[in-house]
Scaffold this motif. Structure first.
Motif, mmCIF file in Angstrom:
data_model
loop_
_atom_site.group_PDB
_atom_site.id
_atom_site.type_symbol
_atom_site.label_atom_id
_atom_site.label_comp_id
_atom_site.label_asym_id
_atom_site.label_seq_id
_atom_site.Cartn_x
_atom_site.Cartn_y
_atom_site.Cartn_z
ATOM 1 N N SER A 143 -5.778 -0.023 1.457
ATOM 2 C CA SER A 143 -6.168 -1.346 1.379
ATOM 3 C C SER A 143 -7.059 -1.449 0.085
ATOM 4 O O SER A 143 -7.711 -0.322 -0.380
ATOM 5 N N PRO A 184 0.822 -1.163 -0.035
ATOM 6 C CA PRO A 184 0.154 -0.102 0.026
ATOM 7 C C PRO A 184 0.822 1.275 0.007
ATOM 8 O O PRO A 184 1.853 1.409 0.428
ATOM 9 N N GLU A 208 -10.490 -4.308 -1.800
ATOM 10 C CA GLU A 208 -10.946 -5.590 -1.836
ATOM 11 C C GLU A 208 -11.937 -5.655 -3.234
ATOM 12 O O GLU A 208 -12.114 -4.562 -3.844
#
Length: 474
Positions: A50, A45, A52
């Motif tokens: 983050s 990162p 998903e």
């Protein structure tokens, strides 16, 4: 202070970056959402904290780092990220990152701190593709001022003399503590190998790139200098435009592939700092690299047979400059000798280094080139081999190959994915326009007064991060 190869045609617009100077300078003042880990190439990162995805790997949501500020004082927002990705995924932009982003259907903000990327067909490796150094996040996506040199990096641009000198200074209070250890970074463009080496030995610069393998071993004995060589996926090529004569003829392409003595090039040009290539751009440093493909050997008789079958008459002209890679001219001369034993007259045309990447590269039918590593097989294939992309230097276009790349992106079964990668490699090796005789180590050199040099398998000069990763010893 760095001594590095570059060109007067280099620009600060990340979409245009080629060669070494701009990625190195650019990673000082700009940042991407993700970086590849120096060793295992896993996504790390940076401006995204983050991410998903859904079960189809088509819809990705990236959570952005908060409190990050551009050098012009504006806060970085999801709108800047959205516009950056939209600009580079727009075919009209001709961005060199278009191949990595070509599968994007839409990019949208989800409030101030999230960005949603929707793909057409899904990609399990999207975060790593967003580590492409062209994808520096810029204010407003860089749409209005792509050459402004404004980013979020640990250094801000002070002055630019294209093809001569670049200068930047440390940003106070930057969010990262693991980079930015010196107050100022100056980068001199020194294209001559001997002059670059002399600048390092005299102390005028602290590090240089593209050390000639022939001098690397000697340099190690000099003292006060450390040679940093790293095995990676970088490779030297002789590239044939498959869309124009004479290399629109597949037999002529095969003739030139069998007419090169790869072992001799590795021994005499790389001096042991590299390995033999097999005409596809993947080696053992890549995850899931094909293992069962037979090594193509130098075969003058087979080269002669394909050459005669092609019907081509007269010499074949190869444009070359040491700007393409260290020792490129000498490599071309060796190639000429091995081709002659196959009855092929290879005419080596040496051209100036300055302007090579703008005036020769991908413009002439046959030319020397160089590719650094990418984090993934998908990345190198989707940048340089899929149909119609700006960096597809050979203009090779095969819809069947494109379908294989897309299929591999969403294949969860490891064995099936491995077979797809092998099929892709075979298509490139046997039909493509790239001759890849050797994979080179990245050979850089630094003063022993420099600390913190990290060997990074993704590219030279610690994947272009050396200026911000290193420090000067007291």
């Amino acid at each position: 202070m760095l001594g590095i190869t570059g060109s007067v045609t280099d620009r600060l617009d990340p979409a245009t970056w080629t060669g070494h100077a701009m990625p190195t300078f650019g990673k000082s003042w700009g940042e991407t959402l993700v970086e590849p880990h120096p060793v295992d190439k896993s996504p790390v990162p940076v401006l995204a904290v983050s991410w998903e995805t859904d079960e189809t790997a088509k819809i990705w949501t990236f959570s952005l780092r908060q409190g990050v500020t551009f050098h012009n004082g504006q806060p970085m927002t999801s709108d800047d990220v959205v516009k950056t990705l939209r600009r580079h995924s727009d075919e009209k932009s001709q961005s060199a990152a278009l191949g990595a982003l070509g599968d994007i259907a839409s990019v949208d903000a989800d409030g101030p701190g999230k960005v949603v990327v929707t793909l057409k067909s899904g990609n399990l490796d999207l975060p790593l593709l967003l580590s492409d150094y062209h994808l520096i996040i810029q204010p407003g996506g860089g749409i209005d001022a792509p050459d402004a040199g404004i980013g979020t990096g640990p250094y801000r641009v002070v002055s630019v003399e294209a093809g001569i000198k670049y200068d930047c200074e440390k940003v106070d209070g930057h969010w990262r503590e693991d980079v930015g250890h010196v107050d100022r970074i100056e980068m001199l463009i020194i294209n001559d190998d001997t002059a670059r080496l002399s600048a390092l030995r005299s102390g005028r610069v602290h590090m240089i790139n593209q050390v000639d393998p022939k001098t690397a071993k000697l340099l190690e004995r000099v003292g006060k200098v450390s040679v940093e060589n790293t095995q990676g996926g970088g490779h030297y090529t002789f590239s044939m435009r498959t869309d124009i004569a004479p290399f629109d003829n597949p037999d002529l392409r095969l003739a030139m592939k069998y007419a090169i003595d790869r072992g001799a090039l590795v021994d005499r040009i790389l001096q042991g700092y590299g390995t033999v290539g097999n005409d596809y751009p993947v080696n053992a440093t890549y995850p899931m690299a094909p293992e069962g493909i037979a090594q193509r050997q130098y075969d003058p008789d087979l080269a002669r047979s394909h050459f005669e079958k092609s019907g081509h008459k007269g010499p074949v002209t190869l444009h070359v400059s040491d700007s393409a890679f260290a020792g490129a001219v000498d490599a071309a001369v060796l190639y000429k000798a091995s081709a002659a034993r196959a009855g092929i007259d290879l005419e080596v045309k040496r051209v100036p280094s300055d302007g090579y990447w703008s005036d020769v590269w991908a413009k002439v039918p046959f030319f020397a080139s160089y590719w650094t590593s990418r984090p993934l097989q998908d990345h190198i294939y989707s940048t340089a081999y899929m149909s119609g992309l700006p960096w597809n230097e050979t203009h090779w276009a095969r819809p069947a190959f494109d379908r294989l790349v897309l299929a591999a992106r969403v294949e969860l079964d490891a064995q099936k994915r491995l077979r797809l990668f092998e099929e892709m490699a075979l298509m490139v090796r046997d039909d493509g326009g790239e001759i890849i005789p050797m994979f080179n180590d990245f050979i850089d050199a630094v003063s022993t007064g420099v600390g913190g040099f990290t060997k990074d398998t993704s590219g030279p000069l610690s994947n272009y991060f050396a200026p911000i990763r290193c420090w000067l010893r007291a």
